[in-house]
Design an enzyme around this catalytic site. Structure first.
Site, short mmCIF file in Angstrom:
data_model
loop_
_atom_site.label_atom_id
_atom_site.label_comp_id
_atom_site.label_asym_id
_atom_site.label_seq_id
_atom_site.Cartn_x
_atom_site.Cartn_y
_atom_site.Cartn_z
N PRO A 1 0.84 -1.21 0.00
CA PRO A 1 0.00 0.00 0.00
C PRO A 1 0.88 1.26 0.00
O PRO A 1 1.80 1.37 0.79
CB PRO A 1 -0.78 -0.12 1.31
CG PRO A 1 -0.69 -1.55 1.71
CD PRO A 1 0.61 -2.04 1.18
N GLU A 2 0.59 2.16 -0.92
CA GLU A 2 1.34 3.42 -0.97
C GLU A 2 0.45 4.55 -0.47
O GLU A 2 -0.70 4.34 -0.09
CB GLU A 2 1.81 3.67 -2.41
CG GLU A 2 2.83 2.61 -2.86
CD GLU A 2 4.00 3.19 -3.62
OE1 GLU A 2 4.37 4.35 -3.36
OE2 GLU A 2 4.53 2.48 -4.49
#
Ligand SMILES: [Zn+2]
Length: 278
Positions: A2-3
């Protein structure tokens, strides 16, 4: 992994169900995540959720007693189960569903993390915690701009890709967004940071902002997926220009995209659109 846009999307996705609500209890099935889950989370019955916000890739649930600080690590995700609609007593708890935060209204925030690299920590005030002490500015804030990049990059021999992925320079620019931003700015990922011109710094800062903003907007379209039987959000499909496209033609010029390991991370670039200066 996840960014920043996914974390921002998570904040926006869970907030309407939790802000203003009272915590009934937090059920912890697995305490060994990246760090041991804080024991304080066992004592939060009756705490009121005041707000939920993001700093870098941390998600902060602020209560009237202090802050729950979450990190999704490599593979974490959050989902909302609504008792009124989904009857969670009939929802099987999955193998990787490590933590449930339940409100007095029966809404459940469920944390799933197959690789267990995430974090659930407790701080009286996240912003003054050691976790946040060395973080650079937020990429979407005014403090992050070309001037900032230019100033910090002087006398830095590190590759520009590693430079923008350094949390002390700017937070939340991960491998995918660094590659995509450098492509759009026409800068070779291996260029030494100190060789960036002022103009390139301004261009790069602007592109980082627009790439992240675009992803957050796309993520917004998946918010309806936050209530699902499995409690998992549907992450949005990115339209990627170079990342993961080795050997495929560049969308701008048709040259084949190349890949190179820079700072132990795979970097993708177009050798024609992103030339190193001679
Ligand atoms: Zn190209």
């Amino acid at each position: 992994m996840p960014e920043l846009p996914e974390v921002e999307t998570s904040v926006r996705g869970i907030s309407p169900y939790l802000v203003g609500e009272e915590i009934a209890h937090i059920t912890i099935r697995q305490r060994q995540l990246r760090w041991r889950v804080s024991d304080e989370l066992d004592t939060l019955a009756g705490a009121k959720i005041l707000t939920i916000f993001r700093r870098a890739k941390y998600l902060i649930i602020r209560t009237n007693r202090g802050d729950i600080v979450l990190h999704l690590g490599m593979s974490g995700s959050l989902g909302i189960l609504n008792q009124a609609q989904n009857q969670p007593q009939n929802q099987p708890i999955g193998k990787h569903d490590h933590i449930d935060l339940q409100t007095t209204k029966g809404t459940i925030l469920r944390y799933n993390d197959p690789r267990k690299f995430g974090a659930w920590l407790w701080f009286e005030n996240a912003e003054t915690s050691p976790l946040f002490a060395k973080l650079g500015p937020e990429p979407l804030s005014e403090a992050f701009n070309g001037e900032h990049l230019f100033k910090l990059s002087r006398h830095k021999t590190v590759a520009v890709k590693n430079f923008v992925m350094n949390n002390a320079v700017v937070v939340g620019v991960g491998n995918i967004y660094a590659s995509e931003s450098l492509f759009q700015a026409g800068i070779h990922p291996d260029l030494a940071a100190q060789n960036l011109t002022k103009k390139q710094c301004e261009r790069l800062a602007g592109v980082i902002k627009s790439v992240l903003t675009q992803s957050i907007i796309q993520g917004g379209t998946t918010l309806k997926d936050f209530i699902q039987p499995d409690g998992k959000p549907g992450y949005f499909a990115q339209v990627l220009q170079v990342y993961g496209r080795k050997g495929e033609p560049c969308n701008a010029c048709g040259t084949l995209i190349e890949a190179k390991i820079i700072g132990q991370r795979n970097s993708f670039y177009c050798p024609k659109c992103q030339k190193l200066p001679r």
